[in-house]
Motif scaffolding. Structure first.
Motif: not given
Length: 274
Positions: A22, A29, A25, A55, A61, A33, A57-58
């Motif tokens: 994770e 990201l 990952q 995760s 954010k 960005d 992705k969360k």
């Protein structure tokens, strides 16, 4: 300083294979960005967000929201060795015992607010540093227990509406900790007015987590066991962390946090820190 690039898994790492995956990952990201890829984030700093959100992705954010808050108020994201009076004032008190769900319990006493003892900026700094205090809280979240038995309009005016907005947004969407429930006890007549000030700056999801207990401590104990909370709330735990306790735990995080925060300090902020 660590880069945001991927690393190969090291069997001697403190991270599990899943966490390491994770983390890589999340680094990917960040690299893609445009709002984040010019900054460098330490592995342990990123792990706070992964523990909170579960995760990549969360976590991304929430990290972006954290960065946004740093850009808005960089003076808050500075190491402060002079928070002793603010901690001892009991405006904010982290209970020494965890909740039944493994999360933390943070007692908030708005009636203790005195800008001469602890400014809004120092309260924000306490909140920001507090999220780095405990990995279990990052994973399991936190219950906010608000003692609403006292308070006055002068305290509210001293804190300021813009600070209320900033605090609400910081806690809900930026700090690497999930608010599980917000328990309000012993509501003073002013409590509803204050709640309505915060309401526009919180999501429906957070508003649904607010529970008004009044003087009914039995309903509070269904969520927060008496063994974890202070005697004022019908509990048996009046132990408190001192500022020295916080410092012992947080000292190892100072270089990690500063490696990130320093990238967002304006010239004015850096001068004021010297």
């Amino acid at each position: 300083m660590p880069s945001n690039s991927n690393y190969d898994y090291d069997s001697e790492s403190n991270l599990s294979v899943e966490d390491f995956s994770e983390l890589n990952q999340l680094r990917e990201l960040i690299e893609s960005d445009p709002e984040l890829n010019s900054y460098t984030f330490h592995e342990e700093f990123l792990m706070m967000f992964l523990r909170c959100r579960g995760s990549a992705k969360k976590a991304l954010k929430r990290l972006k929201s954290y960065v946004k808050k740093m850009k808005q108020r960089p003076e808050i994201f500075q190491w402060n060795d002079d928070l002793g009076k603010a901690v001892e004032s009991d405006i904010i008190q982290l209970c020494t015992e965890k909740n039944a769900d493994g999360g933390g319990i943070l007692v908030i006493r708005p009636g203790n607010f005195n800008a001469k003892i602890a400014s809004p900026q120092e309260i924000f700094q306490m909140a920001v540093l507090g999220t780095a205090f405990d990995e279990e809280i990052q994973r399991n979240g936190i219950h906010l227990l608000i003692d609403a038995s006292s308070g006055n309009l002068f305290q509210l005016w001293s804190f300021g509406r813009s600070n209320i907005q900033y605090l609400g947004e910081l806690v809900e969407s930026a700090l690497p900790v999930k608010v599980q429930k917000i328990h309000v006890a012993f509501e003073h007549p002013l409590a509803t007015f204050v709640y309505n000030l915060f309401r526009p700056f919180t999501s429906k999801k957070i508003r649904q987590r607010v529970i008004f207990h009044g003087n009914d401590m039995e309903s509070l104990h269904e969520c927060c066991p008496p063994s974890s909370i202070p005697s004022k709330f019908g509990g048996t735990n009046d132990e408190k962390y001192t500022f020295d306790d916080y410092k012992k735990v947080l000292d190892h995080s100072q270089s990690i946090l500063m490696s990130v925060w320093s990238q967002f300090q304006s010239k004015k902020s850096k001068k004021s820190k010297k």
